[in-house]
Design a protein around this motif. Structure first.
Motif, short mmCIF file in Angstrom:
data_model
loop_
_atom_site.label_atom_id
_atom_site.label_comp_id
_atom_site.label_asym_id
_atom_site.label_seq_id
_atom_site.Cartn_x
_atom_site.Cartn_y
_atom_site.Cartn_z
N TYR A 1 0.51 -1.62 0.41
CA TYR A 1 -0.03 -0.02 -0.27
C TYR A 1 0.74 1.34 0.40
O TYR A 1 1.72 0.69 0.63
N LYS A 2 0.39 2.38 -0.39
CA LYS A 2 0.83 3.30 -0.57
C LYS A 2 -0.14 5.07 -0.98
O LYS A 2 -1.12 4.57 -1.67
N LEU A 3 -0.01 5.77 -0.36
CA LEU A 3 -1.10 6.94 0.59
C LEU A 3 -0.09 7.86 -0.77
O LEU A 3 0.63 8.13 -0.11
N VAL A 4 -1.45 8.46 -2.30
CA VAL A 4 -0.86 9.63 -2.80
C VAL A 4 -1.96 11.02 -2.25
O VAL A 4 -3.04 10.23 -2.15
N ARG A 5 -1.60 12.03 -1.89
CA ARG A 5 -2.46 13.23 -2.58
C ARG A 5 -2.37 13.79 -3.91
O ARG A 5 -1.22 14.51 -4.19
N SER A 6 -3.50 14.37 -3.94
CA SER A 6 -2.79 15.17 -5.50
C SER A 6 -2.65 15.88 -5.16
O SER A 6 -1.96 16.92 -6.03
N ASP A 7 -3.01 16.71 -3.91
CA ASP A 7 -2.21 18.18 -4.27
C ASP A 7 -0.50 18.61 -3.32
O ASP A 7 -0.04 19.18 -4.12
N LYS A 8 0.43 16.81 -3.53
CA LYS A 8 1.47 16.49 -2.80
C LYS A 8 1.74 17.87 -1.96
O LYS A 8 3.57 17.82 -2.05
N THR A 9 1.12 18.59 -0.94
CA THR A 9 1.48 19.41 -0.13
C THR A 9 2.41 19.01 1.07
O THR A 9 3.30 19.65 1.55
N GLU A 10 2.04 17.92 1.15
CA GLU A 10 2.52 17.55 2.79
C GLU A 10 3.57 16.36 2.45
O GLU A 10 3.54 15.87 3.10
N HIS A 11 4.22 16.28 1.80
CA HIS A 11 5.32 15.13 0.74
C HIS A 11 6.42 15.49 0.84
O HIS A 11 6.11 17.10 -0.12
N GLY A 12 7.14 15.15 1.24
CA GLY A 12 8.80 15.07 0.97
C GLY A 12 9.35 14.57 0.08
O GLY A 12 8.48 13.66 -1.42
N PRO A 13 10.40 14.18 -0.40
CA PRO A 13 11.08 13.10 -1.01
C PRO A 13 10.88 11.82 -1.08
O PRO A 13 10.90 10.95 -1.67
N LEU A 14 9.99 11.19 0.41
CA LEU A 14 9.83 9.63 0.25
C LEU A 14 8.53 9.91 0.57
O LEU A 14 7.77 10.80 0.95
N THR A 15 8.16 8.61 0.12
CA THR A 15 6.56 7.69 0.50
C THR A 15 7.28 7.22 0.74
O THR A 15 7.41 5.57 0.61
N GLN A 16 5.76 6.66 2.18
CA GLN A 16 5.98 5.49 2.84
C GLN A 16 5.20 4.36 2.13
O GLN A 16 3.92 4.59 2.26
N GLU A 17 5.43 3.02 1.32
CA GLU A 17 5.22 2.02 1.60
C GLU A 17 4.48 1.00 2.63
O GLU A 17 5.80 0.45 3.43
N HIS A 18 4.12 0.31 2.15
CA HIS A 18 3.30 -0.82 3.64
C HIS A 18 3.21 -1.95 3.05
O HIS A 18 2.46 -1.81 1.80
N THR A 19 3.55 -3.00 3.46
CA THR A 19 3.39 -4.43 2.60
C THR A 19 2.61 -4.97 3.96
O THR A 19 3.42 -5.73 4.93
N VAL A 20 1.75 -6.28 3.15
CA VAL A 20 1.22 -6.84 4.84
C VAL A 20 1.45 -8.57 3.88
O VAL A 20 0.77 -9.25 2.56
N GLU A 21 1.45 -9.10 4.41
CA GLU A 21 1.74 -10.98 3.97
C GLU A 21 0.11 -11.40 3.93
O GLU A 21 -0.23 -11.70 5.75
N VAL A 22 -0.88 -11.67 2.95
CA VAL A 22 -1.93 -12.02 3.41
C VAL A 22 -2.77 -13.59 2.99
O VAL A 22 -1.32 -14.32 2.28
N ASN A 23 -3.33 -14.06 3.30
CA ASN A 23 -3.58 -15.64 3.44
C ASN A 23 -4.28 -15.27 1.83
O ASN A 23 -5.86 -14.89 2.39
N GLN A 24 -4.18 -15.23 0.37
CA GLN A 24 -5.78 -15.29 -0.08
C GLN A 24 -6.66 -16.08 -0.61
O GLN A 24 -7.37 -15.23 -1.00
N GLN A 25 -6.76 -16.94 0.19
CA GLN A 25 -7.93 -18.41 -0.26
C GLN A 25 -8.55 -17.26 1.21
O GLN A 25 -10.02 -17.55 0.92
N LEU A 26 -8.28 -16.67 1.87
CA LEU A 26 -8.99 -15.80 3.16
C LEU A 26 -9.48 -15.50 2.77
O LEU A 26 -10.50 -14.89 2.79
#
Length: 660
Positions: free
Chosen positions: A24-49
């Motif tokens: 997951y990565k959250l991006v805003r259209s105005d880009k006013t609150e972001h510096g040069p870095l954007t955090q990406e979150h990764t979660v391992e899931v049970n796809q069958q579930l």
């Protein structure tokens, strides 16, 4: 007010070594609150579930349609489990930090993903479903080029396709009723039902006409390959991606509404096809939806969309309009597209409902009515003299009026109207009342009737936009109210003044056989229906039709006229219908006994209904009890209406208490 920035939740699903990961990565259209870095979150899931939970959600929706109890609780339980699994917290936190950021960020949210399995709007964060908490839409990443699409001011031209296979009577009724609803608002509708809805016919029309809306209600077929998924047309022909691309020269309608069983999932590929061709908003249904709910949702969605609300706000409020229906219809509708988009491009004519009255207006008519509003603002009501001033000073009408009374005559008349008006703009072009405040502006009966009739004139000519010439013609037919007497002091009649303004070829009155002479036998000089035209039962039916038409902000059409007879309890209509046996009796039940639903009432009205029932009383509430409940609320609109009529509300309450 500036639009709130769009937040985009980027979701990338991948699988490696038998392990599924959601990034997951959250991006805003105005880009006013972001510096040069954007955090990406990764979660391992049970796809069958994930698949199983999605299947449980779909089963709950099917159960809701068939009347099974507990579907809402099932949606909540599975939605919460799916949310917790996909956004599982890490490092001992209570909630994934990303979702805290989502909740605290204003604005609509677009979920853009490379998978089409998860019903994002039905995830439940423990507080609310995401589709009710946010203006939410879904999107995809495409590899090829795509059109940006076109803006529309309103729904001018619509293609409606219903029941192509001839086996879904409810779909046919939905198509007919949506067409009727749109036509009552001045929209040109082409309706293809049953055998008319062939693949060749639909594709040819989409390839040759710039429709603003495609509304489909029928069967949707789902296959593993996108090319085999699409909308079923007559003889089971398939409107799929390849067939749809034939219409790419014209571009897709800006709004596409697909009401069919299982219209999402793989069918999202068809949604994407519409969008690559220029559609801005595509609505699909996750499960089959009951007829009444489908119609109510569509009407609410279209109404809000064309009030220049964003697509996300329109679908969220449309969901809420059917939220209390037992069929769970609210949970079936999905928005594919940018939830922050304005279909009108933000360029719709700004209409002040109390100031401008029924519309929509051409730019010239809107400018004229803005001028009328400014003149009337000081006194708080638009009178016939204000409207006459607007017509006389309208640049579009000036050449015709000059032809009637000459340049010097027009200048003298304008000056005289300034004198009679008694209000002039201040230095900033505004008008003020004595206390310096700008009161709410209302419409006099004559002005309101004029604007209603002008809408009817435009509609009779197949137009949906009211022009100054329509308003001038309507004002003349109604008689102009007191302004007609002012004109006679000037030595000219209203008909003489405006005679050159009537639109060429316009059908006068309610039908082709109407004429000014006929109108004169029906209406008084002020435009009111004469008391001796109808007997009491017929007059009651007409008054009921007037109330229905006022609620629709439309002229009294023949459909509304018939409903007025039913609302008034016409025994003549009832007996005539019942002569046709079971069909007639069913029509009586449908016309004469409409059942109010939860969404039809304001919260204040619901409170009054509840208060009117005596605790523990077995008998239903009577008129006096309900009236008292309405009037005990001192802030209610009912009280305000009585105040405007000069009624002593407290005395009325006391009299009702004595009579009860």
């Amino acid at each position: 007010m500036a639009a709130e920035p769009l937040k985009v939740l980027e979701v990338h699903v991948s699988e490696k070594d038998g392990v599924s990961r959601y990034s997951y990565k959250l991006v805003r259209s105005d880009k006013t609150e972001h510096g040069p870095l954007t955090q990406e979150h990764t979660v391992e899931v049970n796809q069958q579930l994930v698949r199983d939970l999605c299947q449980e959600i779909d089963e709950a929706l099917k159960g809701a349609l068939s009347g099974e109890p507990g579907h809402h609780d099932k949606l909540v339980a599975n939605g919460q489990t799916l949310y917790s699994h996909l956004f599982r917290p890490v490092q001992g936190t209570d909630e994934l930090a990303l979702m805290v950021e989502v909740r605290e960020s204003p604005g609509p949210m677009l979920v853009r993903s490379n998978e089409m399995l998860v019903p994002w709007e039905l995830l439940h964060d423990g507080r609310e479903f995401l589709g009710l908490a946010y203006d939410l839409g879904q999107g995809s990443v495409v590899s090829g080029p795509f059109r940006m699409g076109r803006d529309i001011g309103r729904l001018e031209q619509v293609l409606i396709v219903g029941d192509p296979l001839g086996d879904l009577p409810a779909a046919r009724r939905e198509a007919e009723r949506i067409a009727e609803w749109l036509r009552a608002r001045g929209t040109r509708c082409e309706l293809l039902l049953g055998e008319q809805a062939t693949l060749a016919n639909v594709v040819t029309k989409l390839s040759s006409t710039q429709y603003d809306l495609l509304h489909y209600c029928g069967h949707v077929t789902i296959r593993s390959r996108p090319a085999d998924s699409g909308l079923l047309l007559h003889r089971r022909s398939l409107l799929n991606e390849s067939a749809l691309m034939t219409a790419s020269r014209i571009g897709a309608p800006p709004v596409v509404f697909v009401n069919g069983c299982r219209a999402v999932g793989p069918i999202a590929n068809l949604c994407v096809s519409f969008m690559t061709m220029g559609a801005k908003v595509v609505i699909g249904t996750r499960a089959e939806v009951a007829e009444e709910s489908a119609q109510r949702f569509a009407e609410e969605f279209y109404r809000r969309l064309l009030d220049d609300q964003t697509a996300g706000a329109a679908i969220r409020e449309a969901r809420r309009s059917v939220l209390d229906e037992r069929d769970g219809a609210w949970a079936s509708f999905l928005l594919y597209g940018n939830p922050g988009v304005h279909i009108t491009g933000g360029r719709g004519v700004p209409v002040r409902p109390q100031a401008l009255g029924p519309g929509p207006y051409s730019p010239a008519a809107a400018a004229m009515m803005d001028r009328v509003h400014a003149v009337a603002r000081g006194r708080g009501v638009v009178i016939s003299l204000d409207l006459l001033f607007g017509l006389v000073t309208c640049p579009e009408l000036r050449p015709f009026i000059e032809r009637s009374i000459g340049v010097d005559g027009l200048a003298a008349l304008t000056q005289m109207l300034h004198g009679f008006g008694g209000v002039m703009p201040d230095a900033e072009g505004h008008h003020r009342s004595a206390n310096g405040r700008e009161p709410e502006v209302q419409l006099s009966d004559t002005v309101h009737a004029t604007l209603i009739k002008a809408t009817g004139i435009a509609s009779a000519e197949g137009r949906s936009v009211v022009t100054p010439r329509d308003i001038a013609a309507a004002f003349t037919e109604i008689g102009g109210g007191s302004s007609g007497q002012i004109l006679e002091l000037f030595g000219v009649s209203l008909r003489q003044l405006m005679s050159a303004n009537a639109a060429p070829g316009r059908v006068r009155g309610a039908g082709a056989r109407s004429s000014p002479d006929v109108a004169a036998t029906l209406f008084d000089q002020d435009g009111s229906l004469r008391a001796d035209v109808l007997d009491d039962p017929a007059a009651t039916a007409v008054r009921a039709a007037l109330l229905l038409a006022a609620a629709k902000r439309a002229p009294i059409g023949t459909h509304t006229f018939l409903q007025g007879f039913a609302l008034a309890g016409s025994e003549v209509l009832r007996e005539a219908l019942e002569q046709q046996g079971d069909v007639g009796r069913q029509a009586v039940q449908r016309l004469f006994s409409p059942t109010p639903r939860r969404a039809d009432f304001s919260q204040r009205s619901l409170t009054a209904l509840d208060r009117a029932r005596e605790p523990g009383a077995g008998a239903p509430a009577g008129e006096a009890a309900l009236l008292l409940a309405l009037l005990h609320d001192e802030g209610s609109a009912a009280r305000q209406l009585l105040d405007k009529l000069g009624i002593d509300s407290e005395r009325l309450v006391q009299d009702l208490e004595r009579s009860g």
